[in-house]
Motif scaffolding. Sequence first.
Motif, PDB file in Angstrom:
ATOM      1  N   GLU A   5       1.122  -1.050   0.414  1.00 58.86           N
ATOM      2  CA  GLU A   5      -0.163   0.089   0.086  1.00 58.86           C
ATOM      3  C   GLU A   5       0.120   1.395   0.061  1.00 58.86           C
ATOM      4  OE1 GLU A   5      -3.177  -0.836   3.195  1.00 58.86           O
ATOM      5  OE2 GLU A   5      -1.582  -1.654   3.585  1.00 58.86           O
ATOM      6  N   ILE A   6       0.342   2.246  -1.402  1.00 59.38           N
ATOM      7  CA  ILE A   6       1.169   3.901  -1.075  1.00 59.38           C
ATOM      8  C   ILE A   6       0.686   4.237  -0.186  1.00 59.38           C
ATOM      9  CG2 ILE A   6       2.795   4.943  -2.006  1.00 59.38           C
ATOM     10  CD1 ILE A   6       3.718   2.991  -3.498  1.00 59.38           C
ATOM     11  N   PHE A  29       0.329  -3.005  -6.543  1.00 61.64           N
ATOM     12  CA  PHE A  29       0.109  -1.882  -4.683  1.00 61.64           C
ATOM     13  C   PHE A  29      -0.813  -1.327  -5.510  1.00 61.64           C
ATOM     14  CE2 PHE A  29       2.444   0.371  -7.685  1.00 61.64           C
ATOM     15  CZ  PHE A  29       2.376   1.861  -8.122  1.00 61.64           C
ATOM     16  N   GLU A  30      -1.636  -0.871  -3.939  1.00 60.16           N
ATOM     17  CA  GLU A  30      -2.799  -0.166  -3.969  1.00 60.16           C
ATOM     18  C   GLU A  30      -2.101   1.508  -3.650  1.00 60.16           C
ATOM     19  OE1 GLU A  30      -6.636   0.691  -0.712  1.00 60.16           O
ATOM     20  OE2 GLU A  30      -4.653  -0.914  -0.474  1.00 60.16           O
ATOM     21  N   GLU A  31      -2.964   2.591  -4.803  1.00 63.63           N
ATOM     22  CA  GLU A  31      -2.236   3.292  -4.510  1.00 63.63           C
ATOM     23  C   GLU A  31      -3.167   4.510  -3.404  1.00 63.63           C
ATOM     24  OE1 GLU A  31      -1.535   6.147  -7.512  1.00 63.63           O
ATOM     25  OE2 GLU A  31      -0.752   4.188  -8.820  1.00 63.63           O
ATOM     26  N   ILE A  32      -3.098   4.986  -2.622  1.00 68.65           N
ATOM     27  CA  ILE A  32      -4.452   5.887  -1.381  1.00 68.65           C
ATOM     28  C   ILE A  32      -4.334   7.324  -1.829  1.00 68.65           C
ATOM     29  CG2 ILE A  32      -5.134   5.477   0.748  1.00 68.65           C
ATOM     30  CD1 ILE A  32      -3.975   2.907   1.077  1.00 68.65           C
ATOM     31  N   ASP A  33      -4.668   7.648  -1.904  1.00 68.18           N
ATOM     32  CA  ASP A  33      -4.506   9.230  -2.545  1.00 68.18           C
ATOM     33  C   ASP A  33      -5.222   9.809  -1.338  1.00 68.18           C
ATOM     34  OD1 ASP A  33      -4.356  11.861  -3.657  1.00 68.18           O
ATOM     35  OD2 ASP A  33      -4.829  11.374  -5.682  1.00 68.18           O
ATOM     36  N   VAL A  34      -4.279  10.333  -0.320  1.00 66.91           N
ATOM     37  CA  VAL A  34      -4.969  11.365   0.354  1.00 66.91           C
ATOM     38  C   VAL A  34      -4.707  13.245  -0.100  1.00 66.91           C
ATOM     39  CG1 VAL A  34      -3.992  10.068   2.213  1.00 66.91           C
ATOM     40  CG2 VAL A  34      -2.623  11.529   1.343  1.00 66.91           C
ATOM     41  N   THR A  35      -4.724  13.391  -1.381  1.00 63.23           N
ATOM     42  CA  THR A  35      -4.545  15.205  -1.727  1.00 63.23           C
ATOM     43  C   THR A  35      -5.581  15.045  -1.270  1.00 63.23           C
ATOM     44  OG1 THR A  35      -3.475  14.391  -3.890  1.00 63.23           O
ATOM     45  CG2 THR A  35      -4.529  16.634  -4.037  1.00 63.23           C
ATOM     46  N   PRO A  55       5.241   9.783   0.124  1.00 70.04           N
ATOM     47  CA  PRO A  55       4.567   8.362   0.658  1.00 70.04           C
ATOM     48  C   PRO A  55       4.990   8.175   1.645  1.00 70.04           C
ATOM     49  CG  PRO A  55       6.495   8.112  -1.108  1.00 70.04           C
ATOM     50  CD  PRO A  55       7.025   9.479  -0.777  1.00 70.04           C
ATOM     51  N   GLN A  56       4.242   7.256   2.065  1.00 68.03           N
ATOM     52  CA  GLN A  56       4.218   6.263   3.251  1.00 68.03           C
ATOM     53  C   GLN A  56       3.824   5.229   3.253  1.00 68.03           C
ATOM     54  OE1 GLN A  56       5.137   7.134   5.998  1.00 68.03           O
ATOM     55  NE2 GLN A  56       5.600   9.033   5.784  1.00 68.03           N
ATOM     56  N   ILE A  57       5.065   4.125   3.139  1.00 68.55           N
ATOM     57  CA  ILE A  57       4.398   2.527   2.312  1.00 68.55           C
ATOM     58  C   ILE A  57       4.343   1.875   3.281  1.00 68.55           C
ATOM     59  CG2 ILE A  57       5.325   0.991   0.567  1.00 68.55           C
ATOM     60  CD1 ILE A  57       7.624   3.778  -0.264  1.00 68.55           C
ATOM     61  N   PHE A  58       3.403   0.217   2.686  1.00 71.07           N
ATOM     62  CA  PHE A  58       3.715  -0.665   3.890  1.00 71.07           C
ATOM     63  C   PHE A  58       3.917  -1.701   2.888  1.00 71.07           C
ATOM     64  CE2 PHE A  58       1.497   3.257   5.426  1.00 71.07           C
ATOM     65  CZ  PHE A  58       2.108   3.398   7.585  1.00 71.07           C
ATOM     66  N   ILE A  59       4.118  -2.746   3.655  1.00 71.33           N
ATOM     67  CA  ILE A  59       4.556  -4.079   3.004  1.00 71.33           C
ATOM     68  C   ILE A  59       3.978  -4.952   4.034  1.00 71.33           C
ATOM     69  CG2 ILE A  59       5.609  -5.566   1.734  1.00 71.33           C
ATOM     70  CD1 ILE A  59       7.831  -3.433   1.335  1.00 71.33           C
ATOM     71  N   ASP A  60       2.939  -6.037   3.655  1.00 74.28           N
ATOM     72  CA  ASP A  60       1.447  -7.205   4.266  1.00 74.28           C
ATOM     73  C   ASP A  60       1.264  -5.990   5.703  1.00 74.28           C
ATOM     74  OD1 ASP A  60       1.911  -9.163   2.533  1.00 74.28           O
ATOM     75  OD2 ASP A  60       3.918  -9.448   3.270  1.00 74.28           O
ATOM     76  N   GLY A  61       0.986  -4.627   5.746  1.00 71.43           N
ATOM     77  CA  GLY A  61       0.627  -4.062   7.271  1.00 71.43           C
ATOM     78  C   GLY A  61       2.021  -3.164   7.749  1.00 71.43           C
ATOM     79  N   ILE A  70      12.454   2.682   0.741  1.00 70.62           N
ATOM     80  CA  ILE A  70      12.423   1.827  -0.035  1.00 70.62           C
ATOM     81  C   ILE A  70      13.104   2.095  -0.779  1.00 70.62           C
ATOM     82  CG2 ILE A  70      10.876   3.104  -1.433  1.00 70.62           C
ATOM     83  CD1 ILE A  70       8.896   0.203  -1.452  1.00 70.62           C
ATOM     84  N   GLN A  71      14.477   2.840  -1.110  1.00 71.34           N
ATOM     85  CA  GLN A  71      15.016   2.900  -1.958  1.00 71.34           C
ATOM     86  C   GLN A  71      16.130   2.241  -1.469  1.00 71.34           C
ATOM     87  OE1 GLN A  71      14.597   3.776  -5.226  1.00 71.34           O
ATOM     88  NE2 GLN A  71      12.901   4.677  -5.166  1.00 71.34           N
ATOM     89  N   ALA A  72      16.659   2.670  -0.367  1.00 67.64           N
ATOM     90  CA  ALA A  72      17.359   1.851   0.815  1.00 67.64           C
ATOM     91  C   ALA A  72      17.407   1.063   0.868  1.00 67.64           C
ATOM     92  CB  ALA A  72      17.696   2.755   2.693  1.00 67.64           C
ATOM     93  N   LEU A  73      16.299   0.023   0.600  1.00 63.12           N
ATOM     94  CA  LEU A  73      15.963  -1.373   1.480  1.00 63.12           C
ATOM     95  C   LEU A  73      16.336  -2.481  -0.181  1.00 63.12           C
ATOM     96  CD1 LEU A  73      12.531  -1.575   2.771  1.00 63.12           C
ATOM     97  CD2 LEU A  73      14.731  -1.838   3.633  1.00 63.12           C
TER      98      LEU A  73
END
Length: 85
Positions: A5-6, A29-35, A55-61, A70-73
């Motif tokens: 989720e992003i 991935f699921e985009e969740i637009d907070v605009t 962004p705030q990113i979640f992988i499996d919650g 995420i780039q560092a990972l």
Amino acid sequence: MAKVEIYLTQTCPFCKRAKALLQSKEIPFEEIDVTGDQDLRDYMTERANGRHTVPQIFIDGKHIGGNDNIQALEMRGELDALLGL
């Protein structure tokens, strides 16, 4: 495969970079637009332990962080395992 989720906004360049990385790996991935949605942004902030930028990113919650995280990972070779690749 992991659920990704992003939380993002429409004009955020860092969101676009994070999405491009996932797309390059062919990860859905699921985009969740907070605009313009303060309630949704508040929910994102709560889930992200107070982080309010996108962004705030979640992988499996699990909260991964933003684009830099995420780039560092990816650079450390740890992202594929989190994504179940």
